[in-house]
Each structure stands twice: as structure tokens, then as C-alpha cells.
Design a protein around this motif. Structure first.
Motif, PDB file in Angstrom:
ATOM      1  N   ARG A  13       0.828  -1.204   0.000  1.00  0.00           N
ATOM      2  CA  ARG A  13       0.000   0.000   0.000  1.00  0.00           C
ATOM      3  C   ARG A  13       0.866   1.260   0.000  1.00  0.00           C
ATOM      4  NH1 ARG A  13      -3.147  -3.349   3.606  1.00  0.00           N
ATOM      5  NH2 ARG A  13      -2.055  -2.422   5.384  1.00  0.00           N
ATOM      6  N   SER A  14       1.910   1.251   0.800  1.00  0.00           N
ATOM      7  CA  SER A  14       2.731   2.462   0.907  1.00  0.00           C
ATOM      8  C   SER A  14       3.412   2.790  -0.405  1.00  0.00           C
ATOM      9  CB  SER A  14       3.773   2.299   2.021  1.00  0.00           C
ATOM     10  OG  SER A  14       4.765   1.332   1.659  1.00  0.00           O
ATOM     11  N   ARG A  15       3.768   1.777  -1.191  1.00  0.00           N
ATOM     12  CA  ARG A  15       4.432   2.030  -2.464  1.00  0.00           C
ATOM     13  C   ARG A  15       3.485   2.635  -3.499  1.00  0.00           C
ATOM     14  NH1 ARG A  15       9.652   2.849  -1.789  1.00  0.00           N
ATOM     15  NH2 ARG A  15      10.750   1.053  -0.912  1.00  0.00           N
ATOM     16  N   LEU A  16       2.202   2.285  -3.451  1.00  0.00           N
ATOM     17  CA  LEU A  16       1.245   2.965  -4.322  1.00  0.00           C
ATOM     18  C   LEU A  16       0.962   4.375  -3.820  1.00  0.00           C
ATOM     19  CD1 LEU A  16      -1.374   0.241  -5.341  1.00  0.00           C
ATOM     20  CD2 LEU A  16       0.428   1.266  -6.734  1.00  0.00           C
ATOM     21  N   LEU A  17       0.936   4.542  -2.496  1.00  0.00           N
ATOM     22  CA  LEU A  17       0.725   5.882  -1.955  1.00  0.00           C
ATOM     23  C   LEU A  17       1.850   6.823  -2.371  1.00  0.00           C
ATOM     24  CD1 LEU A  17      -0.490   4.936   1.649  1.00  0.00           C
ATOM     25  CD2 LEU A  17      -1.886   5.794  -0.238  1.00  0.00           C
ATOM     26  N   GLN A  18       3.055   6.283  -2.542  1.00  0.00           N
ATOM     27  CA  GLN A  18       4.175   7.151  -2.909  1.00  0.00           C
ATOM     28  C   GLN A  18       4.018   7.718  -4.323  1.00  0.00           C
ATOM     29  OE1 GLN A  18       7.311   3.874  -3.164  1.00  0.00           O
ATOM     30  NE2 GLN A  18       8.323   5.443  -4.391  1.00  0.00           N
ATOM     31  N   THR A  19       3.121   7.120  -5.141  1.00  0.00           N
ATOM     32  CA  THR A  19       2.882   7.639  -6.491  1.00  0.00           C
ATOM     33  C   THR A  19       1.821   8.734  -6.509  1.00  0.00           C
ATOM     34  OG1 THR A  19       1.122   6.067  -7.065  1.00  0.00           O
ATOM     35  CG2 THR A  19       3.403   5.342  -7.409  1.00  0.00           C
ATOM     36  N   GLY A  20       1.254   9.047  -5.357  1.00  0.00           N
ATOM     37  CA  GLY A  20       0.220  10.076  -5.286  1.00  0.00           C
ATOM     38  C   GLY A  20      -1.186   9.522  -5.237  1.00  0.00           C
ATOM     39  N   LEU A  21      -1.336   8.198  -5.319  1.00  0.00           N
ATOM     40  CA  LEU A  21      -2.653   7.589  -5.186  1.00  0.00           C
ATOM     41  C   LEU A  21      -3.084   7.589  -3.726  1.00  0.00           C
ATOM     42  CD1 LEU A  21      -2.073   4.532  -7.537  1.00  0.00           C
ATOM     43  CD2 LEU A  21      -3.660   6.414  -7.980  1.00  0.00           C
ATOM     44  N   GLU A  49      -5.558   5.423  -0.782  1.00  0.00           N
ATOM     45  CA  GLU A  49      -5.960   4.036  -0.550  1.00  0.00           C
ATOM     46  C   GLU A  49      -7.328   3.744  -1.152  1.00  0.00           C
ATOM     47  OE1 GLU A  49      -6.288   1.077   3.305  1.00  0.00           O
ATOM     48  OE2 GLU A  49      -4.777   2.670   3.285  1.00  0.00           O
ATOM     49  N   GLN A  50      -8.187   4.772  -1.229  1.00  0.00           N
ATOM     50  CA  GLN A  50      -9.509   4.556  -1.839  1.00  0.00           C
ATOM     51  C   GLN A  50      -9.408   4.228  -3.326  1.00  0.00           C
ATOM     52  OE1 GLN A  50      -9.391   8.142  -0.133  1.00  0.00           O
ATOM     53  NE2 GLN A  50     -11.550   8.284   0.430  1.00  0.00           N
ATOM     54  N   ASP A  51      -8.268   4.569  -3.952  1.00  0.00           N
ATOM     55  CA  ASP A  51      -8.108   4.294  -5.385  1.00  0.00           C
ATOM     56  C   ASP A  51      -7.968   2.807  -5.667  1.00  0.00           C
ATOM     57  OD1 ASP A  51      -8.213   6.937  -6.341  1.00  0.00           O
ATOM     58  OD2 ASP A  51      -6.115   7.263  -5.818  1.00  0.00           O
ATOM     59  N   PHE A  52      -7.426   2.043  -4.721  1.00  0.00           N
ATOM     60  CA  PHE A  52      -7.102   0.656  -5.040  1.00  0.00           C
ATOM     61  C   PHE A  52      -7.593  -0.367  -4.035  1.00  0.00           C
ATOM     62  CE2 PHE A  52      -3.418   2.583  -2.910  1.00  0.00           C
ATOM     63  CZ  PHE A  52      -3.177   1.705  -1.872  1.00  0.00           C
ATOM     64  N   ARG A  53      -7.783  -0.025  -2.796  1.00  0.00           N
ATOM     65  CA  ARG A  53      -8.136  -1.042  -1.804  1.00  0.00           C
ATOM     66  C   ARG A  53      -9.584  -1.469  -1.972  1.00  0.00           C
ATOM     67  NH1 ARG A  53      -6.272  -1.223   4.529  1.00  0.00           N
ATOM     68  NH2 ARG A  53      -7.099  -3.307   4.982  1.00  0.00           N
ATOM     69  N   GLY A  54      -9.795  -2.774  -2.051  1.00  0.00           N
ATOM     70  CA  GLY A  54     -11.136  -3.324  -2.188  1.00  0.00           C
ATOM     71  C   GLY A  54     -11.698  -3.239  -3.588  1.00  0.00           C
ATOM     72  N   LYS A  55     -10.862  -2.873  -4.580  1.00  0.00           N
ATOM     73  CA  LYS A  55     -11.322  -2.760  -5.962  1.00  0.00           C
ATOM     74  C   LYS A  55     -10.622  -3.813  -6.817  1.00  0.00           C
ATOM     75  CE  LYS A  55     -12.230   2.216  -5.850  1.00  0.00           C
ATOM     76  NZ  LYS A  55     -11.939   3.515  -6.518  1.00  0.00           N
ATOM     77  N   PRO A  56     -11.288  -4.306  -7.871  1.00  0.00           N
ATOM     78  CA  PRO A  56     -10.600  -5.225  -8.786  1.00  0.00           C
ATOM     79  C   PRO A  56      -9.402  -4.531  -9.446  1.00  0.00           C
ATOM     80  CG  PRO A  56     -12.970  -5.286  -9.143  1.00  0.00           C
ATOM     81  CD  PRO A  56     -12.713  -4.127  -8.231  1.00  0.00           C
TER      82      PRO A  56
END
Length: 579
Positions: free
Chosen positions: A30-38, A40-47
């Protein structure tokens, strides 16, 4: 419509193991995606949708895939998914030597491993140029995740001095006229700027058009997607629709194993035969079927070809029309709707509906292009399978692109040991060759090429061109471009490199081609054949490392699909453990 859709929960998503649990590994993910500016709502719990993109600067047919990937992402976001783009080997038909076919299995393996090793819940496959549709589908079937194919689409029709030009087909045609002295070098050069006028695949009924149509007939495309010209505004809309649909497919767990049946495979073969499609489709479809755990052999192609009429009037089978014309005539939906009596309309597709439901309401706007069943271009499909003493495991001929007068022919062999030998001697005035000769090329198969290059449409010797000869029987273990034409016997198996009978032919031997009786024979005494076989010496190993060495160790013969023995359907590779 088959089984009712079942809905997954967020905790049942494959990507939940990466992003949804509360442990140190998921913290890192999760932290590595957050470092791109995303967030958690962008990816957690989504296909998580993996977009396998075969774009490159040298993959000119796929030049629009940079933007199509963004258009797929738009659809994924709209449907509540999280898109991730995964670049993959582009398998560039125009530039890779000795053959792009050498790398089809590399892309198939890469597709499978990208899907398996990353947090993907579903796949969108961006391909079109010849080897990418089968490779992407092969890898996706092995990975087993929900998937949908975005076909690149054909380029715009070519034009030169008011003449309609078709990829490949007119290259061979006018190059023969250049060699015969009927057009000038300046005219030939001038043609370069008119034959490829936009991004997209060859606009003849070549391998790209064939394979995109076959994937749609198999049920892995949105309805009509395979025939949309790449430059048409409908194409990006289709890409976005694919992005939306794959998210629903993940929630519904619409995996290939749930969608595809033996009928799906037969539908793809039927469409290929009625389209007058490329001979290259044969090993590709065999490999795709085997990856899905289905049966498909050369006899099935021949049986379907014998009962299905050829109804697509497109070059190189017809004289005039190209894929842009096909689209305006109603495209893939209209073509498949006309072919409906020969298809299993209950086969399921990525839409969630059956093939028959997808074809409801399709209309044909030009019956010269998509012919009525009682007025076909040819009464049988475009391909015949041959067997005999020269091809005990089979050979292929595209009857729809051959001179009918040569389909039953006996003539003396003129043998070329390999492609370089052919290039060196073909136009030698001293070459002992007549229009009745059978040109034979060795060392062009899956191992001999290596990678089974498209050398099967051997040029006509210059001295025969000047006499007005434009076709003659040609025989090899090679493939030929789907845009090619002529009386070319291809895919001879087993190939010469492994000691197949093609390796034993000598200059002057009589070869008998009998397409009506599906036979191909070397007319020498059986004892002489055995003596030659006993004296044959295997060629030396030319590649000791790298991908080509792996290819030579594991590639199957043409009649088996040219897949690697360890990649065919079998026990599933375990899911990666999370460490």
C-alpha cells in the motif's frame, strides 16, 4: 445464457492478498502505491485490472496502443476498478528476425507470468499484429484470470495513383512486376508512401485480421470489436467499453474456464475458414486450444473447411475489397450472423450473453463483400490439409489463394537447402527450372528457421516471370504471410531439420500434389526413401544459449501448434506465495 453470474466480495479478490490484509507485506504494498500520489480509496477493495500492452516504437501496427491503454483505464475507473498497465514484448512482425514467430511463445509466457506474479484480478489484452492475439490469449488461458481482448484493428485502405492497395498482397504483386520489368524502380519507390496510411494492422484478410476475428468468434472480444478500423472513432470507445466490462467480469468470476467450451474453439475455426483466413491461424488456434485444455488437430480444420463456404470477398482471396470495406459492409457481427447456421450460437462470451444473443439485429450492407451462403466466393473454406509420403503428419495449402489449375499437379523438384541458397540461385539464368517445376525450400520450420519464418511464398524465378508465369507449386516447412497468395504448400511436418521426408528430396524427384484427394507425395521407390533416410545427418546445433536455445529444446512441430512442451495445458502452476 448458462450459469447465472455469481458476485465476489472484496475479500475474495485475488488482489486482496496484496492490498487488503493488515500485515507488514501489505503495508509495503500500500505504501508504495501511496508514494505515487494515489490514495488508498483508489485501489483497496477494488478489482485490479492488468492491462497487458504490446506497444513499442517498432510495433507500428500498435502505434495507437499508448492512447488505447489510457482509454481502457478510463473504463476501468468508471466501473470502479483499479487499472495498472503492464508493458509486454511487442512481437514486432515487421522488424524481428529471423521471424516474429520465434517470439510468440515468449509473449505467451510473459503474459502468464505478468498475470500470475502481480496483484491482478483480471486482464485486458491489447494486441492485433499477427502473433500477439494468439500469444496473449495463450498466456491468459494459462493464467486463468478473467480476460478480454482489445484488437488493434486494421489500418486504412492503401492508395497509389488511384489504385486501392492492400498490405502484403500488393507488395508481392508489384514486386513481381518490378522483377519482370513491367514497372519502374521509381514507381515501386513511390508506392511506399501509399500502402500503409495509418496505424493499425494489415488491412487485407491476413493473419492479423484472421486472428482478431477468431478471438471474437471464440467469445473473448466485445461484439464487432475485431473489425473496427484502428483510426475510427468507434475504436477508442470500444477500448473504454472493454475497461468497464472487465471489472464486472472480475466480480462475476467470468474466467476462461467458465466461458470457453469445445464449441468456442470450433466457432473460431469455422469463422477462420469462412473468412478465407491466414494459414498461420492453424498452429495458433491449435496452441490456443491446447492451452485451454481443448482438442484441436489438423483433421478438424479440414473437416470444418470442407463443410463451410468461404463468404468474405477480401484480398488476397478476392480481387478488390479490404478490411475497411468489410467494416462498412457490417463487419464481424454481420459476417458471423450470416455464418450462424455453421456456428454454435449457445457458446458464451465475455459480454455475459451467448454468441447468438450478441449477433441479434446485425445487418449486412454490401453482399459483394459478405456473400450470401448460396453465392460464396468458394464452396469450401479457404484451407486444405494434405498428407502423404512427403508430409506424414500433415501440410497446409490455402486453396482460395492458389491457381486452381495447379491444385492437381506433378512436377520435378528444384531444391534449395535454405533461404540463403534460394536467394543466391533463384534468379540465376542457369537454374534448371520450368513452370512445371516444384520449388522446394528446406530448413524453414519451427527448428530449422528457427521459428518457422514466412518464407513459404517463394518468389517466382525471374526468367519465368519474364515468360509470363505468375504462379507455380512451391513446397516448404515454412509459413507464409496471411497476405500472400499462390500455390504454396506450407507447414510440412515433420520438418526437414528433424529429418522429415522434406530433408530427403533431391533435384529432379517427381512430387505429386493432389488437393482434391488431400495428398502430397514424393514419387520415389520406398527402398530409395529408406536408403536416403539412413544416410541423413542431422544439422549441427547453431544456438547454444538464450531464448533461441530454449526454443529449439522445447518447441513442438507445426501440426501440434508450435507451443513449448512445458507450457501446454497440464497441472496449474501454483499461485505465488506472499513473503
Amino acid at each position: 445464457m448458462g450459469d447465472q453470474p455469481r458476485r465476489k466480495t472484496a475479500e475474495q479478490l485475488r488482489s486482496h492478498r496484496w492490498f487488503g490484509v493488515d500485515d507488514i507485506r501489505a503495508f509495503g504494498h500500500r505504501s508504495r502505491l501511496l508514494q505515487t500520489g494515489l490514495s488508498e480509496q483508489d485501489f483497496r477493495g477494488k478489482p485490479v485490472i492488468g492491462i497487458i500492452n504490446t506497444w513499442s516504437d517498432l510495433s507500428v501496427c500498435h502505434a495507437h496502443f499508448r492512447t488505447r491503454a489510457d482509454e481502457v483505464k478510463r473504463g476501468v475507473w468508471q466501473a470502479g476498478g483499479f487499472p495498472v498497465e503492464l508493458p509486454a514484448h511487442p512481437v514486432t512482425e515487421q522488424y524481428q528476425k529471423p521471424s516474429s514467430m520465434l517470439y510468440r511463445n515468449l509473449l505467451a509466457m510473459e503474459t502468464e507470468e505478468l498475470a500470475r506474479s502481480h496483484p491482478c484480478d483480471g486482464l485486458v489484452l491489447l494486441g492485433g499484429c499477427d502473433k500477439t492475439p494468439p500469444a496473449l490469449v495463450m498466456g491468459a488461458l494459462s493464467a486463468g484470470l478473467p480476460c478480454i481482448f482489445v484488437p488493434a484493428g486494421p489500418m486504412l485502405s492503401g492508395n497509389w495513383h488511384g489504385k486501392k492497395l492492400g498490405s502484403g498482397s500488393d507488395v508481392w504483386k508489384y514486386h513481381a512486376e518490378l522483377r519482370a520489368g513491367n514497372i519502374s524502380q521509381a514507381q515501386w519507390k513511390d508506392m511506399e508512401t501509399g500502402i500503409a496510411r495509418s496505424f493499425g494492422t494489415c488491412m487485407t484478410a491476413g493473419t492479423a485480421a484472421t486472428m482478431m476475428l477468431a478471438v471474437e468468434a471464440m467469445g473473448l472480444c466485445l461484439p464487432g470489436a475485431s473489425s473496427i478500423p484502428a483510426a475510427d472513432s468507434a475504436h477508442p470507445r470500444m477500448a473504454t467499453s472493454c475497461g468497464r466490462r472487465i471489472v464486472d467480469m472480475v466480480w462475476e468470476d467470468e474466467t476462461p474456464a467458465r466461458l470457453l467450451t469445445q464449441a468456442s474453439i470450433d466457432n473460431a475455426v469455422t469463422a477462420t475458414m469462412a473468412f478465407g483466413g491466414s494459414t498461420n491461424a492453424i498452429p495458433h488456434l491449435i496452441a490456443m486450444a491446447r492451452r485451454g485444455g481443448f482438442q484441436l488437430d489438423l483433421e478438424r480444420f479440414d473437416a470444418i473447411s470442407r463443410r463451410v463456404p468461404l463468404i468474405a470477398n477480401l484480398r488476397p482471396n478476392g480481387d478488390t475489397f479490404l478490411m475497411e470495406d468489410f467494416f462498412y459492409a457490417g463487419g464481424a457481427r454481420a459476417f458471423l450472423a450470416r455464418l450462424a447456421p455453421y456456428l454454435d450460437l449457445n457458446a458464451r462470451t465475455v459480454t455475459g450473453a451467448t454468441l447468438g444473443e450478441n449477433l441479434e439485429g446485425a445487418e449486412i450492407y454490401n453482399e459483394e463483400i459478405i456473400r450470401p451462403l448460396d453465392r460464396p466466393l468458394q464452396a469450401e473454406g479457404g484451407v486444405a490439409i494434405l498428407r502423404g509420403t512427403l508430409a506424414p503428419r500433415g501440410a497446409v495449402i490455402k486453396t482460395s489463394a492458389a491457381d486452381p489449375k495447379l491444385l492437381a499437379h506433378t512436377g520435378p523438384a528444384v531444391v534449395f537447402e535454405d533461404y540463403n541458397d534460394m536467394n543466391a540461385r533463384l534468379d540465376d539464368p542457369a537454374l534448371e527450372v520450368t513452370a512445371d517445376s516444384v520449388l522446394v525450400l528446406r530448413q524453414a520450420g519451427p527448428q530449422g528457421g528457427p521459428g518457422m519464418p514466412e518464407w513459404g511464398m517463394m518468389p517466382i524465378p525471374k526468367k519465368l516471370l519474364k515468360q509470363g508465369v505468375r504462379d507455380m507449386v512451391r513446397l516448404s516447412d515454412a509459413r507464409m504471410s496471411g497476405t500472400s497468395y499462390g500455390t504454396c504448400v506450407l507447414h510440412v511436418a515433420p520438418e526437414s531439420h528433424v529429418g522429415g521426408p522434406l530433408a530427403l528430396v533431391r533435384n529432379g524427384d517427381l512430387i505429386r500434389l493432389d488437393v482434391p484427394n488431400r495428398s502430397l507425395d514424393l514419387l520415389i521407390d520406398p527402398a530409395e526413401m529408406e536408403a536416403r533416410r539412413a544416410a541423413w545427418v542431422a544439422p549441427p546445433v547453431r544456438y547454444a544459449r538464450g531464448w533461441t536455445a530454449l526454443h529449439l529444446q522445447h518447441v513442438r512441430q507445426a501440426d501440434e501448434g508450435c507451443d513449448f512442451d512445458f507450457l501446454e495445458a497440464g497441472s496449474a502452476t501454483p499461485e505465488p506465495e506472499i513473503h
